[in-house]
Design a protein around this motif. Structure first.
Motif, mmCIF file in Angstrom:
data_model
loop_
_atom_site.group_PDB
_atom_site.id
_atom_site.type_symbol
_atom_site.label_atom_id
_atom_site.label_comp_id
_atom_site.label_asym_id
_atom_site.label_seq_id
_atom_site.Cartn_x
_atom_site.Cartn_y
_atom_site.Cartn_z
ATOM 1 N N THR A 174 -0.780 5.824 -4.040
ATOM 2 C CA THR A 174 -0.296 5.923 -2.659
ATOM 3 C C THR A 174 -1.365 5.384 -1.711
ATOM 4 O OG1 THR A 174 -1.239 8.131 -2.383
ATOM 5 C CG2 THR A 174 1.038 8.009 -3.213
ATOM 6 N N VAL A 175 -1.061 5.383 -0.435
ATOM 7 C CA VAL A 175 -2.026 4.939 0.573
ATOM 8 C C VAL A 175 -3.323 5.732 0.449
ATOM 9 C CG1 VAL A 175 -2.486 4.862 3.050
ATOM 10 C CG2 VAL A 175 -0.298 4.077 2.193
ATOM 11 N N GLU A 176 -3.221 7.027 0.175
ATOM 12 C CA GLU A 176 -4.411 7.868 0.056
ATOM 13 C C GLU A 176 -5.345 7.382 -1.060
ATOM 14 O OE1 GLU A 176 -1.193 9.244 0.189
ATOM 15 O OE2 GLU A 176 -1.428 9.605 2.336
ATOM 16 N N ASP A 177 -4.765 6.868 -2.150
ATOM 17 C CA ASP A 177 -5.564 6.358 -3.258
ATOM 18 C C ASP A 177 -6.313 5.075 -2.873
ATOM 19 O OD1 ASP A 177 -4.903 8.240 -5.387
ATOM 20 O OD2 ASP A 177 -2.911 7.352 -5.381
ATOM 21 N N LEU A 178 -5.865 4.404 -1.835
ATOM 22 C CA LEU A 178 -6.443 3.117 -1.453
ATOM 23 C C LEU A 178 -7.582 3.232 -0.446
ATOM 24 C CD1 LEU A 178 -3.171 1.045 -1.019
ATOM 25 C CD2 LEU A 178 -4.670 1.106 -2.989
ATOM 26 N N GLN A 179 -7.837 4.415 0.047
ATOM 27 C CA GLN A 179 -8.802 4.575 1.135
ATOM 28 C C GLN A 179 -10.191 4.029 0.797
ATOM 29 O OE1 GLN A 179 -7.742 5.415 4.135
ATOM 30 N NE2 GLN A 179 -5.716 5.811 3.322
ATOM 31 N N ASP A 180 -10.568 4.062 -0.474
ATOM 32 C CA ASP A 180 -11.903 3.601 -0.855
ATOM 33 C C ASP A 180 -11.969 2.116 -1.216
ATOM 34 O OD1 ASP A 180 -12.958 6.136 -0.471
ATOM 35 O OD2 ASP A 180 -12.532 6.743 -2.530
ATOM 36 N N LEU A 181 -10.854 1.416 -1.129
ATOM 37 C CA LEU A 181 -10.869 -0.011 -1.444
ATOM 38 C C LEU A 181 -11.318 -0.788 -0.208
ATOM 39 C CD1 LEU A 181 -7.599 -0.478 -3.539
ATOM 40 C CD2 LEU A 181 -9.939 -0.333 -4.358
ATOM 41 N N ASN A 182 -12.615 -0.910 -0.047
ATOM 42 C CA ASN A 182 -13.180 -1.536 1.146
ATOM 43 C C ASN A 182 -12.739 -2.976 1.340
ATOM 44 O OD1 ASN A 182 -14.580 0.780 1.858
ATOM 45 N ND2 ASN A 182 -16.316 0.234 0.556
ATOM 46 N N ASN A 183 -12.420 -3.668 0.246
ATOM 47 C CA ASN A 183 -12.045 -5.073 0.404
ATOM 48 C C ASN A 183 -10.763 -5.223 1.213
ATOM 49 O OD1 ASN A 183 -10.509 -3.991 -1.682
ATOM 50 N ND2 ASN A 183 -10.469 -5.886 -2.844
ATOM 51 N N LEU A 184 -9.937 -4.193 1.283
ATOM 52 C CA LEU A 184 -8.731 -4.278 2.104
ATOM 53 C C LEU A 184 -9.082 -4.293 3.592
ATOM 54 C CD1 LEU A 184 -6.228 -1.916 0.249
ATOM 55 C CD2 LEU A 184 -6.429 -4.392 0.118
ATOM 56 N N ARG A 185 -10.215 -3.715 3.921
ATOM 57 C CA ARG A 185 -10.650 -3.725 5.324
ATOM 58 C C ARG A 185 -11.151 -5.109 5.749
ATOM 59 N NH1 ARG A 185 -12.707 1.212 3.262
ATOM 60 N NH2 ARG A 185 -11.343 2.911 3.897
ATOM 61 N N GLN A 186 -11.242 -6.009 4.793
ATOM 62 C CA GLN A 186 -11.639 -7.386 5.096
ATOM 63 C C GLN A 186 -10.425 -8.270 5.372
ATOM 64 O OE1 GLN A 186 -14.869 -8.061 5.557
ATOM 65 N NE2 GLN A 186 -15.119 -5.886 5.124
ATOM 66 N N HIS A 187 -9.244 -7.686 5.299
ATOM 67 C CA HIS A 187 -8.012 -8.449 5.537
ATOM 68 C C HIS A 187 -8.064 -9.054 6.944
ATOM 69 C CE1 HIS A 187 -3.777 -9.394 6.080
ATOM 70 N NE2 HIS A 187 -3.600 -9.211 4.778
ATOM 71 N N PRO A 188 -7.702 -10.329 7.079
ATOM 72 C CA PRO A 188 -7.783 -10.991 8.390
ATOM 73 C C PRO A 188 -6.999 -10.268 9.495
ATOM 74 C CG PRO A 188 -7.292 -12.594 6.674
ATOM 75 C CD PRO A 188 -7.261 -11.243 6.028
ATOM 76 N N LYS A 189 -5.850 -9.707 9.171
ATOM 77 C CA LYS A 189 -5.052 -9.037 10.206
ATOM 78 C C LYS A 189 -5.680 -7.710 10.626
ATOM 79 C CE LYS A 189 -0.646 -11.251 9.523
ATOM 80 N NZ LYS A 189 0.783 -11.107 9.530
ATOM 81 N N TYR A 190 -6.452 -7.092 9.749
ATOM 82 C CA TYR A 190 -7.187 -5.887 10.135
ATOM 83 C C TYR A 190 -8.383 -6.268 11.009
ATOM 84 C CZ TYR A 190 -10.037 -1.702 9.961
ATOM 85 O OH TYR A 190 -10.796 -0.619 10.315
ATOM 86 N N LYS A 191 -9.073 -7.319 10.567
ATOM 87 C CA LYS A 191 -10.268 -7.747 11.287
ATOM 88 C C LYS A 191 -9.961 -8.229 12.704
ATOM 89 C CE LYS A 191 -13.703 -9.519 8.701
ATOM 90 N NZ LYS A 191 -14.377 -10.463 7.795
ATOM 91 N N GLY A 197 -5.291 10.748 -10.027
ATOM 92 C CA GLY A 197 -4.790 10.947 -11.377
ATOM 93 C C GLY A 197 -3.387 11.522 -11.480
ATOM 94 N N ASP A 198 -2.582 11.386 -10.412
ATOM 95 C CA ASP A 198 -1.230 11.962 -10.461
ATOM 96 C C ASP A 198 -0.183 11.001 -11.021
ATOM 97 O OD1 ASP A 198 -0.921 10.190 -8.357
ATOM 98 O OD2 ASP A 198 -0.213 11.685 -6.919
ATOM 99 N N GLY A 199 -0.605 9.798 -11.435
ATOM 100 C CA GLY A 199 0.321 8.841 -12.039
ATOM 101 C C GLY A 199 1.044 7.950 -11.055
ATOM 102 N N VAL A 200 0.726 8.099 -9.771
ATOM 103 C CA VAL A 200 1.345 7.296 -8.721
ATOM 104 C C VAL A 200 0.255 6.909 -7.726
ATOM 105 C CG1 VAL A 200 3.060 7.276 -6.864
ATOM 106 C CG2 VAL A 200 3.536 8.525 -8.964
#
Length: 158
Positions: A82-99, A77-80
């Motif tokens: 960042t990477v820290e805000d994305l930690q719970d977006l599990n769908n990003l862990r499905q990215h082919p380059k991560y996998k 809720g700080d208005g910006v």
């Protein structure tokens, strides 16, 4: 329009192309227009500034749903965002380059943040509300109902 090929327009280039597009204004009016488009005050208008200046205003219903999506995106809720805000977006862990091990989790997150960054030549690793709105404006979806449903589905908003 970009006579010197530097991927931006200075005031002279801007004033030169106006009549070519049927815009008849005096030099003082042209300067006011130029300054309005030159959002960063650099004395030049880059492509992003130019396109943002020409886009139509976003409808109230679109802004409402984007505000809700940004609130969900901005976990602390700080208005910006960042990477820290994305930690719970599990769908990003499905990215082919991560996998396949090419990218680390942080590289996937940084790449995701960069898609929203309105200053691609100088990414700062943060997404402001304005950058978030600018990204979704660039989709150029004409139908508000379709746009709103797309955002609701993407951000799982009721």
């Amino acid at each position: 329009m970009d006579d010197d090929g530097n991927n931006s327009l200075d005031l002279q280039e801007f004033m030169k192309f106006l009549p070519d597009f049927g815009v008849e204004v005096n030099p003082d009016e042209a300067k006011v227009m130029f300054q309005a488009l030159d959002k960063d005050g650099s004395g030049t208008i880059d492509l992003n500034e130019f396109l943002l200046g020409l886009r139509p205003p976003m409808s109230e219903s679109r802004m409402h749903i984007l505000d809700k999506a940004f609130e969900k995106f901005d976990k602390n809720g700080d208005g910006v965002v960042t990477v820290e805000d994305l930690q719970d977006l599990n769908n990003l862990r499905q990215h082919p380059k991560y996998k396949d091990g090419t990218w680390t989790e942080e590289e996937v997150f940084e790449n995701y943040l960069a898609t929203f960054d309105s200053t691609p030549d100088d990414p700062d690793g943060k997404i402001t509300h304005e950058e978030f709105v600018n990204f979704y404006t660039s989709l150029q979806i004409e139908n508000d109902a379709y746009f709103n449903q797309l955002i609701r589905n993407r951000w799982k908003i009721q």
